[in-house]
Design an enzyme around this catalytic site. Structure first.
Site, mmCIF file in Angstrom:
data_model
loop_
_atom_site.group_PDB
_atom_site.id
_atom_site.type_symbol
_atom_site.label_atom_id
_atom_site.label_comp_id
_atom_site.label_asym_id
_atom_site.label_seq_id
_atom_site.Cartn_x
_atom_site.Cartn_y
_atom_site.Cartn_z
ATOM 1 N N GLU A 124 0.826 -1.208 0.000
ATOM 2 C CA GLU A 124 0.000 0.000 0.000
ATOM 3 C C GLU A 124 0.863 1.262 0.000
ATOM 4 O O GLU A 124 0.516 2.260 -0.637
ATOM 5 C CB GLU A 124 -0.964 -0.047 1.181
ATOM 6 N N GLU B 271 -3.409 -9.809 3.681
ATOM 7 C CA GLU B 271 -4.146 -9.565 4.923
ATOM 8 C C GLU B 271 -5.226 -10.604 5.200
ATOM 9 O O GLU B 271 -5.459 -10.989 6.358
ATOM 10 C CB GLU B 271 -4.778 -8.165 4.891
#
Length: 253
Positions: A108, A128
């Site tokens: 990210e 995740e």
């Protein structure tokens, strides 16, 4: 000064290094604040033209520091997001130099940068879901803007990694290098820094903001920004330098 983020100036380029190699450069609160401070410096100092974000010890960033998360520590900076970057970019160009892993929050951070140079051995992913979490620092929203929707869906729902070659094929990476990613990023940064800084900044702004403009307003909105470029001292200097067959001396105004 942060002990987990170091900065170095190389000419007009600010190199920002996440320096937690013992934790694979996982982002804790201190690192997030250090990155945010470095990006503030990048925008504040006129002589700096381009930033590079990288990681120490052969890894870009493995994401959020999960040990810190369990302690209740937040690696988010108010107004700037995860790692001091994901919700608000600097006005000046920022390049990610990726070695090793860019995973979860590390990916990210990478996709929040304007350009990416990666070593051929780099691995990318948002795993995740494998930990019962979600890529909520931009991965789920920004990744589909940068690669095909179905590929972004697969990465998010499987948590699987891709390599640098696949990232380049998808348009997620600008350049893949067999040598140092930082050296490759410096080469790209120097090519940008050689150009008119006002023209670079406004061009970046238009590219970023125009994605949210409707077709009916694009030319008008662009027309509100570009006159400051064409009326600038740098525009006249660029034309004069071309005519006189010399390198321009930019003022940034």
């Amino acid at each position: 000064m942060s002990e987990t983020v170091h900065t170095e100036t190389r000419g007009n380029v600010l190199v920002i290094t996440i320096d937690r190699p013992e934790a694979k450069n996982a982002i804790n609160r201190e690192a997030a604040e250090g990155i945010a401070a470095a990006l503030d410096r990048l925008d504040a100092e006129d002589e700096l033209r381009v930033g590079i974000l990288t990681g120490a010890g052969g890894t870009f960033c493995s994401g959020m520091d999960l040990k810190g998360f369990l302690r209740g520590e937040s690696p988010f900076v108010e107004g700037r997001g995860f790692g001091g970057l994901t919700e608000r970019k600097p006005a000046k160009p920022l390049i990610a130099a990726v070695e090793g892993y860019a995973l979860a929050g590390g990916l990210e951070l990478m996709i929040a940068c304007d350009m990416v140079v990666a070593h051929s051995g780099a691995k990318l992913g948002i795993p995740e879901a494998k930990r019962g979490l979600a890529a909520a620092a931009g991965g789920l929203m920004l990744l589909p803007d940068q690669i095909p929707h179905k590929v972004a869906m697969e990465l998010a729902l499987t948590g699987d990694f891709i390599d640098a070659a696949r990232g380049y094929e998808l348009g997620l990476i600008n350049r893949v290098t067999d040598g140092s990613a930082l050296d490759g990023a410096m080469e790209l940064a120097q090519a940008i820094a050689a150009n008119g800084p006002l023209a670079v900044r406004i061009s970046k702004q238009i590219i970023e903001e125009s994605r949210g403009w409707s077709p009916d307003e694009r030319w008008e909105r662009q027309g509100q920004l570009t006159p400051q470029v064409f009326a600038s001292e740098d525009a006249r200097e660029g034309a004069a330098a071309f005519a006189e067959k010399r390198q321009p001396e930019w003022k940034g105004r």
